[in-house]
Design an enzyme around this catalytic site. Structure first.
Site, PDB file in Angstrom:
ATOM      1  N   THR A 124     -33.799  64.946 -24.621  1.00 49.04           N
ATOM      2  CA  THR A 124     -34.187  63.569 -24.290  1.00 49.04           C
ATOM      3  C   THR A 124     -35.453  63.129 -25.029  1.00 49.04           C
ATOM      4  O   THR A 124     -36.397  63.901 -25.178  1.00 49.04           O
ATOM      5  CB  THR A 124     -34.380  63.449 -22.766  1.00 49.04           C
TER       6      THR A 124
ATOM      7  N   GLU B 241     -24.222  73.735 -17.896  1.00 44.07           N
ATOM      8  CA  GLU B 241     -25.334  73.084 -17.195  1.00 44.07           C
ATOM      9  C   GLU B 241     -24.798  72.162 -16.092  1.00 44.07           C
ATOM     10  O   GLU B 241     -25.330  72.117 -14.987  1.00 44.07           O
ATOM     11  CB  GLU B 241     -26.191  72.272 -18.185  1.00 44.07           C
TER      12      GLU B 241
ATOM     13  N   GLY C 142     -28.968  66.341 -16.934  1.00 44.50           N
ATOM     14  CA  GLY C 142     -27.791  67.044 -17.443  1.00 44.50           C
ATOM     15  C   GLY C 142     -26.592  66.137 -17.660  1.00 44.50           C
ATOM     16  O   GLY C 142     -25.451  66.597 -17.691  1.00 44.50           O
TER      17      GLY C 142
END
Lengths: 250, 380
Positions: free
Chosen positions: B128, B243, B364
């Site tokens: 990110t 994840e 996620g």
């Protein structure tokens, strides 16, 4: 030096058990099972003796169904070298029958020491170790809070009502473990993996010449009576009166 | 725990070890760590000694083996610590390290993986950016090849374990615009031009360190490239699958613990002369909560089983994550409501669960991105 560690698969100590609807016993369907906590202490003590170099081989053994393999694997993950499952589908095998099985295994394996839990948290019998000692003629040190092996003897410190008593036993001997003997470790993942490759032998009680048939019969199992809420009393006189006339304890 | 079929003896032993680890090393301190916003680095070493950090990694590099249900059992029991932040930071290697293990060179693997699995070094994943998170194909951090180095410029944010990590698996742009120009680079703390920002203050996950990362003419050796140049997008998307499964497990456990706390509380707390559990409207509320938790968990287990069997579950795992986070949104909200004023107090577990829960439908892959993935798979 060889150590035999008998263990038992029981309902996990965190589980609140329920009595079956027909009062024939405790409901074990979908209940979490685990190694009896006193047995964990026995395994831990054996492993510590091995780490000190006193013991060379640890054999874990249990009497139970195929599912009890899980507890033997746990014992091996904690440090036992191999294990023996005396397989039976019979529920509620009594202490005397277990002691006879263990006697046969003692004759077969000739361990220098048998370390086992002082009792299992399901039946709370506290008999197997003592019966094994009686059947084999080995000396016994029960309710151990300290175990020291030296010069062909084992010194067992016992928790008795008046304090601590230390007995010196000739080997081979039977030791049963109390709560304060040690704090058991948990198995590391690499050791759990290694335990998969350690030998696990399965034998039938008949192979050992033992009949597990019970000499006792359970007629009925009931939960303990529910505890009633307490009350507040206004004075000492009232308290004494209630203890004397209602509770009838003085 | 239900669904006995999915877990074998080894999984049960791993569960037991994790439970004892949490009871001995985490629960006695967890409130203090939450309030102080961090936990001792020593915990990584303790978890490594138990072999817990090695779950999901090959034994050749010091791992405990790749096994989906081992990870499920581990995450479920770690969540019993009641600190999602601790689980996230202690477990940041679970998202930072797999790209190295799967696509890194042998030299990179043998240099990076063992110290992380020993708890000596911390691994983090950095995707990110301040300008965008979900839109991975349009990330802006630039890595320009210069001889045997990449020169990295740009920044990242909301990075779990960002403050304390040693190894960062960083998504960078090495090529043209779009997903075909994205690569993964391993950037080490201490590399000149790489600085770590402050520990960001968050709604929940207090025990987790989360930060910004800045790269200014940061020279990274080309041997730190993970996977093929400009082939990073596939690695990132592939890494997201596990994840997302793990986040679904975290959401289910958040809901499970909130449910258990609620069941206990309604049988103790009295109002209008009877316990809360005697009010039909509340009994039915708890029945709804329990139903959703059970259904969500069973679906997550099913998806985990399919992933363990090697199936491609991109749609199913997105559905599992959304189902689980919607369940935990509902259950933690209602749990606080059942607790009343006490549910608003930091001394009650449901207060923390409700705060920690908020991130689960964002991190996620957001709820919306999951739905986009599902919609695409539906042919829309």
């Amino acid at each position: 030096m060889k150590v035999l560690v008998p263990i038992k698969r029981v309902v996990d100590y965190n589980v609140k058990v329920r009595v079956k609807a027909d009062n024939s016993g405790v409901d074990l369907a979908n209940v979490k099972m685990a190694m009896n906590p006193f047995c964990e202490i026995a395994v831990e003590e054996a492993v510590r003796l091995k780490e000190k170099g006193v013991v060379t081989e640890i054999i874990a053994v249990t009497v139970g169904s195929k599912a009890a393999q899980e507890q033997l694997r746990t014992a091996m993950a904690l440090g036992a070298d191999r294990s023996i499952l005396v397989e039976t589908d019979q529920e509620d095998v009594q202490p005397l029958a277990v002691a006879k099985v263990l006697k046969a295994l003692v004759e077969k394996e000739s361990p220098d020491l048998v370390i086992l839990g002082k009792q299992a948290i399901d039946g709370d019998n506290s008999q197997t170790g003592q019966m094994l000692a009686a059947l084999t003629g080995m000396p016994q040190g029960t309710f151990a809070s300290e175990v020291v092996v030296a010069d062909g003897k084992v010194n067992v410190t016992r928790e008795v009502d008046g304090g601590l008593q230390t007995v010196a036993l000739d080997l081979p001997a039977v030791v049963t473990t109390d709560l304060r003997l040690n704090e058991p470790r948990y198995a590391s993942l690499p050791n759990i993996m290694k335990a998969k490759k350690k030998p696990l032998e399965t034998v039938a009680p008949g192979d050992l010449g033992v009949d597990l048939a019970s000499s006792t019969k359970t007629l009925k199992v009931e939960p303990p009576a529910e505890r009633q809420a307490g009350i507040k009393v206004a004075s000492v006189e009232e308290l004494v009166d209630k203890l004397k006339n209602e509770a009838k304890v003085i | 725990m239900s669904s006995l079929d999915y877990f074998n003896d080894t999984h049960r032993m791993v569960r037991d070890t994790t439970r004892r680890f949490v009871e001995q090393h985490v629960l006695p301190h967890v409130d203090e760590w939450e309030e102080s916003g961090t936990f001792p680095r020593e915990l990584y070493v303790q978890a490594a000694e138990a072999g817990l950090l090695g779950i999901g990694f090959p034994e050749a590099y010091g791992g405990s083996g790749e096994d989906v249900f081992m990870m499920v059992a581990y995450t479920e029991e770690m969540m019993r610590s009641t600190s999602g932040g601790l689980v996230a930071s202690l477990g940041s290697l679970g998202i930072g390290l797999p790209p190295v293990a799967k696509w890194g060179s042998d030299a990179l693997k043998s240099r990076i993986i063992p110290p992380v699995l020993k708890g000596e070094k911390i691994s983090a994943l950095a995707i990110t950016e301040p300008g965008g998170g979900s839109d991975v194909a349009n990330l802006r951090t630039r890595a320009k090849r210069d001889g045997d180095h990449y020169v990295v410029n740009g920044s990242k944010t909301f990075i779990t374990s960002g403050v304390r990590a040693d190894y960062y698996t960083v998504a960078v742009r090495t090529g043209d615009a779009g997903y075909g120009g994205v690569s993964l680079l391993l950037i080490e703390k201490g590399t000149p031009g790489f600085t770590v920002g402050r520990n960001l203050k968050k709604t929940g996950w207090w025990a987790s360190d989360t930060s910004e990362l800045f790269f200014e003419d940061c020279r990274v050796p080309v041997e730190n490239l993970i996977g093929p140049e400009n082939g990073g997008f596939f690695c990132i998307m592939s890494n997201f699958q596990m994840e997302r499964l793990n986040l679904a497990v975290m959401a289910n456990m958040t809901a499970q613990i909130a449910l258990e706390e609620s069941l206990r509380y309604v049988q103790e707390r009295e109002a209008f002369g009877r316990t809360l559990s005697r009010f039909q409207v509340l009994r039915h509320k708890l029945a709804d909560m329990a139903t959703q938790v059970d259904v969500s968990r069973e679906y997550t287990y099913r998806v985990a089983a399919r992933m363990a069997a090697g199936e491609d579950c991109i749609k199913a795992v997105s559905m599992a994550k959304n189902m689980a986070t919607r369940t935990s949104d509902f259950v933690t909200w209602e749990a606080v409501q059942l607790f009343g004023g006490m549910g608003f107090m930091r001394e009650s577990v449901v207060e923390r669960l409700a705060r920690d829960n908020r991130i689960l439908s964002i991190g996620g892959g957001t709820y919306e991105i999951m739905n986009e993935v599902i919609a695409k798979q539906l042919g829309l």
